[in-house]
Scaffold this active site. Sequence first.
Site: not given
Ligand code: C5P
Length: 297
Positions: A8, A93, A100-101, A135
């Site tokens: 995406k 990538p 990707g993950g 995501d």
């Molecule tokens: O949920 P995910 O593993 O993708 O998020 C990784 C980190 O990115 C979260 O621990 C947070 O620090 C930050 N994040 C955030 N607000 C979001 C998405 C992610 O602060 N809406």
Amino acid sequence: MNLRAHAKINLSLAVGGVRPDGYHELRTVFQSLALHDTLRFAEADEGLAIACSAPGVPLDERNLVWKAARLVWAAAGRRGEPRGRVRITKRIPAQGGLGGGSADAAAALVGWDRLWATRLPAGRLRDLARGLGADVPFFLWAGTALGLERGDEIHPLDDAPSRWVVLVFPPFGVSTPEAFRWWDEDERPRAASPEPALGVLGTALSDVERPQADLLAVFNDLEAPVSRRHPELLESRRALEGAGAEAAAMTGSGSTVFGLFGSRLAARAASDRLRSVARRTIVTRTATRLQAGLLVG
Ligand code: C5P
């Protein structure tokens, strides 16, 4: 059984206040790309095994594909350890803001569910997806969609008009927590709202009803704080614009920058010009919900 896990971009990404759970309120328009990983699932007599074409990907319980297996197995009420094999062919990538993950994780929820004939309802798969990362739910829907809350409350939109997309990979990476921390340092003190948790995103539902055209503006609030630390990012965006992109911006928390083009020819020409300044470029195009969605068909 094979499934495609499509990448995406975030056509737009607005950051609001910090929520009680520490995440940031987001309003983002996701767009699927033709670029995809492939996951091949197969039965196994015992245990889980993940193989991946790219080096450096963890092949154990740290991988979201493994976590997805545990979740589906448990949701199906099955005992013991999950049993199955998956081979991931990586083309997206890693850690570039292309999801990707998370795309692999969403494909894994659907893949394990099909392999084991669990037949979890779509709503249950969406709940499990939320638990795997902010995501992940988008990738079950795919196409063009509005993401609210942590980016995980998905409102599908009509497919955006098709575009060719040039992805530019600057010579540095950004981790997601890092990008949000930089936004906190630079932008949060300037945010005018006395109630940042509501902030600019308080009118979520009327946004869903807003005309499609409004939602398809291209921008990313995380771009300025990242560019301040990595000026090459701005150079990549300017280079895309200079090479004729209709619009260009960083995707997600970076560091990938994308440019939108009306034709394959224009996209190829831009990609050739950018090769001198970028570590790497990829030419792809937008994908519709029907092409990229995991719960369709
Ligand atoms: O949920 P995910 O593993 O993708 O998020 C990784 C980190 O990115 C979260 O621990 C947070 O620090 C930050 N994040 C955030 N607000 C979001 C998405 C992610 O602060 N809406």
